[in-house]
Design an enzyme around this catalytic site. Structure first.
Site, PDB file in Angstrom:
ATOM      1  N   CYS A  61     -11.222  16.852   6.038  1.00  0.00           N
ATOM      2  CA  CYS A  61     -12.075  15.872   6.731  1.00  0.00           C
ATOM      3  C   CYS A  61     -12.485  16.320   8.130  1.00  0.00           C
ATOM      4  O   CYS A  61     -13.444  15.792   8.693  1.00  0.00           O
ATOM      5  CB  CYS A  61     -11.385  14.521   6.807  1.00  0.00           C
ATOM      6  SG  CYS A  61     -11.091  13.813   5.188  1.00  0.00           S
ATOM      7  N   HIS A 112     -14.629  10.186  12.596  1.00  0.00           N
ATOM      8  CA  HIS A 112     -14.488  10.363  11.152  1.00  0.00           C
ATOM      9  C   HIS A 112     -14.357   8.985  10.519  1.00  0.00           C
ATOM     10  O   HIS A 112     -13.650   8.113  11.026  1.00  0.00           O
ATOM     11  CB  HIS A 112     -13.256  11.213  10.860  1.00  0.00           C
ATOM     12  CG  HIS A 112     -12.948  11.327   9.395  1.00  0.00           C
ATOM     13  ND1 HIS A 112     -13.925  11.593   8.464  1.00  0.00           N
ATOM     14  CD2 HIS A 112     -11.791  11.200   8.705  1.00  0.00           C
ATOM     15  CE1 HIS A 112     -13.375  11.631   7.263  1.00  0.00           C
ATOM     16  NE2 HIS A 112     -12.079  11.385   7.379  1.00  0.00           N
ATOM     17  N   ASN A 128     -15.049   7.269   2.665  1.00  0.00           N
ATOM     18  CA  ASN A 128     -14.642   8.508   3.334  1.00  0.00           C
ATOM     19  C   ASN A 128     -15.298   9.678   2.596  1.00  0.00           C
ATOM     20  O   ASN A 128     -14.949   9.966   1.451  1.00  0.00           O
ATOM     21  CB  ASN A 128     -13.115   8.621   3.301  1.00  0.00           C
ATOM     22  CG  ASN A 128     -12.606   9.873   4.001  1.00  0.00           C
ATOM     23  OD1 ASN A 128     -13.367  10.779   4.328  1.00  0.00           O
ATOM     24  ND2 ASN A 128     -11.304   9.938   4.220  1.00  0.00           N
TER      25      ASN A 128
HETATM   26  N1  ACO Z   1      -5.709  -2.201  -4.187  1.00  0.00           N
HETATM   27  C1  ACO Z   1      -4.702  -3.076  -4.110  1.00  0.00           C
HETATM   28  N2  ACO Z   1      -3.496  -2.754  -3.622  1.00  0.00           N
HETATM   29  C2  ACO Z   1      -3.319  -1.490  -3.204  1.00  0.00           C
HETATM   30  C3  ACO Z   1      -4.330  -0.511  -3.267  1.00  0.00           C
HETATM   31  C4  ACO Z   1      -5.576  -0.919  -3.789  1.00  0.00           C
HETATM   32  N3  ACO Z   1      -6.646  -0.077  -3.896  1.00  0.00           N
HETATM   33  N4  ACO Z   1      -3.879   0.643  -2.776  1.00  0.00           N
HETATM   34  C5  ACO Z   1      -2.600   0.419  -2.406  1.00  0.00           C
HETATM   35  N5  ACO Z   1      -2.258  -0.859  -2.674  1.00  0.00           N
HETATM   36  C6  ACO Z   1      -0.979  -1.532  -2.443  1.00  0.00           C
HETATM   37  C7  ACO Z   1       0.153  -0.536  -2.322  1.00  0.00           C
HETATM   38  O1  ACO Z   1       0.612  -0.156  -3.617  1.00  0.00           O
HETATM   39  C8  ACO Z   1       1.155  -1.351  -1.557  1.00  0.00           C
HETATM   40  O2  ACO Z   1       1.816  -2.199  -2.435  1.00  0.00           O
HETATM   41  P1  ACO Z   1       3.419  -2.450  -2.258  1.00  0.00           P
HETATM   42  O3  ACO Z   1       3.547  -3.073  -0.891  1.00  0.00           O
HETATM   43  O4  ACO Z   1       3.705  -3.346  -3.388  1.00  0.00           O
HETATM   44  O5  ACO Z   1       4.050  -1.093  -2.330  1.00  0.00           O
HETATM   45  C9  ACO Z   1       0.302  -2.202  -0.637  1.00  0.00           C
HETATM   46  O6  ACO Z   1      -1.008  -2.175  -1.200  1.00  0.00           O
HETATM   47  C10 ACO Z   1       0.252  -1.691   0.782  1.00  0.00           C
HETATM   48  O7  ACO Z   1       0.024  -0.284   0.741  1.00  0.00           O
HETATM   49  P2  ACO Z   1      -0.076   0.605   2.042  1.00  0.00           P
HETATM   50  O8  ACO Z   1      -0.271   2.031   1.648  1.00  0.00           O
HETATM   51  O9  ACO Z   1       1.014   0.269   2.993  1.00  0.00           O
HETATM   52  O10 ACO Z   1      -1.442   0.018   2.662  1.00  0.00           O
HETATM   53  P3  ACO Z   1      -2.105   0.367   4.008  1.00  0.00           P
HETATM   54  O11 ACO Z   1      -2.321  -0.871   4.773  1.00  0.00           O
HETATM   55  O12 ACO Z   1      -1.410   1.512   4.696  1.00  0.00           O
HETATM   56  O13 ACO Z   1      -3.534   0.880   3.533  1.00  0.00           O
HETATM   57  C11 ACO Z   1      -4.671   3.000   3.237  1.00  0.00           C
HETATM   58  C12 ACO Z   1      -3.637   2.002   2.686  1.00  0.00           C
HETATM   59  C13 ACO Z   1      -6.014   2.310   3.236  1.00  0.00           C
HETATM   60  C14 ACO Z   1      -4.712   4.224   2.357  1.00  0.00           C
HETATM   61  C15 ACO Z   1      -4.292   3.384   4.669  1.00  0.00           C
HETATM   62  O14 ACO Z   1      -2.946   3.770   4.722  1.00  0.00           O
HETATM   63  C16 ACO Z   1      -5.143   4.520   5.223  1.00  0.00           C
HETATM   64  O15 ACO Z   1      -6.291   4.352   5.509  1.00  0.00           O
HETATM   65  N6  ACO Z   1      -4.536   5.701   5.443  1.00  0.00           N
HETATM   66  C17 ACO Z   1      -5.206   6.798   6.077  1.00  0.00           C
HETATM   67  C18 ACO Z   1      -6.218   7.480   5.214  1.00  0.00           C
HETATM   68  C19 ACO Z   1      -6.916   8.526   6.058  1.00  0.00           C
HETATM   69  O16 ACO Z   1      -7.242   8.312   7.210  1.00  0.00           O
HETATM   70  N7  ACO Z   1      -7.113   9.701   5.553  1.00  0.00           N
HETATM   71  C20 ACO Z   1      -7.634  10.683   6.494  1.00  0.00           C
HETATM   72  C21 ACO Z   1      -8.359  11.677   6.118  1.00  0.00           C
HETATM   73  S1  ACO Z   1      -8.688  11.888   4.435  1.00  0.00           S
HETATM   74  C22 ACO Z   1      -8.848  13.605   4.155  1.00  0.00           C
HETATM   75  O17 ACO Z   1      -8.537  14.448   4.951  1.00  0.00           O
HETATM   76  C23 ACO Z   1      -9.275  14.054   2.798  1.00  0.00           C
END
Ligand code: ACO
Length: 323
Positions: free
Chosen positions: A113, A250, A280
């Site tokens: 990214c 980003h 993304n």
């Molecule tokens: N729909 C419904 N529920 C979901 C989904 C979904 N699509 N995805 C995850 N959940 C659930 C999880 O299983 C979890 O359930 P649990 O509590 O029963 O275990 C719950 O939602 C919370 O999950 P978290 O991972 O804690 O959710 P979070 O608030 O952290 O959001 C996310 C997840 C959106 C992925 C976030 O962590 C994020 O944006 N991370 C960074 C991503 C990023 O910036 N990537 C950077 C670059 S990408 C690259 O380089 C290719």
């Protein structure tokens, strides 16, 4: 002092738009969860005939047109991508051929990214080092091809697209009042490589593999890493957050964007957000957001623009430039 200034910009998106609702039939998720946790409302998904090369070519042609230039005026193409058409040759040389450009040189750069921020920095060094006079810097991705469409924690987050800029060497005075790239800061830390990766490759499995991410772990590190490189760029250029006209981060997650802007003291109305429209798009995200804000008239000649990205590796970086 030589500066690399942006002369033209363009972007390209696949024809098909996929809204959040469509995922409700694929995995256990909801529009509400996706919007609330990420800010994403839709993304574009490439059809079979839309590839990293075709989208990159399209964005490059628009950037050339916007610059009032022909492929013959360019001597370097740097393509940031993690989803090349083939393992080799570089997709950049395919784009070079599609453009009918049979001189100069072209190569791919892989920093996930952070790819565009790395690529524009590398192209700037090639221009200031005298190897090239004008460069096409492209970010083009088809992440839909490497997603595990049964994994709700990743498949809802990504989209496809491309953005491109033409940069060229111009004379500057050596101050932050100059047009062009004023300062860059790049970082990586391979100790974090298992937090965001693709589980395949030519030298290991012999397959392309699928994207795997520990989202919560990436999130935890993101804001600190982003603000670190930005403060580094501010110090190098002797500017403060108050001097920034536009912050083009980003586009991975609206919550990361908001928290970074808040920590840096950058006002909300100066932040360009397209994650709602594109999801993304990895290396395409920053040039797509830039093109969006140039097209709608927000970013204008003379504005001080701050670019930032972070991604798999981890890699991260920031670039300060005057439009
Ligand atoms: N729909 C419904 N529920 C979901 C989904 C979904 N699509 N995805 C995850 N959940 C659930 C999880 O299983 C979890 O359930 P649990 O509590 O029963 O275990 C719950 O939602 C919370 O999950 P978290 O991972 O804690 O959710 P979070 O608030 O952290 O959001 C996310 C997840 C959106 C992925 C976030 O962590 C994020 O944006 N991370 C960074 C991503 C990023 O910036 N990537 C950077 C670059 S990408 C690259 O380089 C290719």
């Amino acid at each position: 002092m030589m500066r690399s200034a942006v002369r033209g910009i363009g972007s390209a998106l696949p024809r098909r738009i996929m809204g959040n609702k469509e995922f409700e039939g694929l995995v256990d998720t909801s529009d509400e969860w996706i919007v609330q946790r990420t800010g994403i409302r839709q993304r574009h998904i490439a059809a079979d005939d839309e590839t990293t090369a075709s989208l990159g070519e399209d964005a490059a042609r628009k950037a050339l047109e916007n610059a009032g230039l022909e492929p013959g005026d360019i001597d370097l193409i740097v393509l940031a991508t993690s989803t090349p058409n083939n393992t080799f040759p570089a997709t950049a040389v395919e784009i070079q051929d599609r453009l009918g450009m049979h001189h100069g040189y072209a190569f791919d750069l892989q920093a996930v990214c952070s790819g565009f921020v790395y690529a524009i920095t590398v192209a700037d060094l090639h221009i200031r080092g005298g190897l090239a006079r004008r460069a096409l810097v492209i970010g083009s991705e088809t992440f839909s091809r490497i997603l595990d469409w049964s994994d709700r924690t990743t498949c809802v987050l990504f989209g496809d697209g491309a953005g491109a800029v033409v940069i060229e060497g111009i004379e500057g005075e050596g101050s932050s009042a100059d047009r062009g790239i004023i300062a860059s800061s790049l970082r990586s830390d391979g100790a974090q490589k298992d937090k965001l990766y693709v589980d395949g490759g030519p030298s290991t499995t012999g397959t392309v593999g699928h994207l795997r991410m520990q989202g919560r772990e990436v999130f935890k590190h993101a804001v600190g890493m982003i603000t670190d490189v930005i403060e580094n760029v501010f110090a190098k250029a002797d500017v403060t957050a108050g001097d920034i006209d536009w912050f083009v981060p980003h586009q991975a997650n609206k919550r990361i964007i908001d928290a970074s802007a808040r920590k840096l003291g950058i006002a909300e109305e100066k932040v360009v957000v397209t994650v709602d429209l594109h999801g993304n798009t990895s290396a395409a995200s920053v040039p797509l957001a830039l093109a969006h804000a140039v097209a709608d008239g927000r970013i204008k000649r003379g504005d001080l623009v701050l670019l930032e990205a972070m991604g798999g590796g981890f890699t991260w970086g920031a670039v300060l430039l005057r439009w």
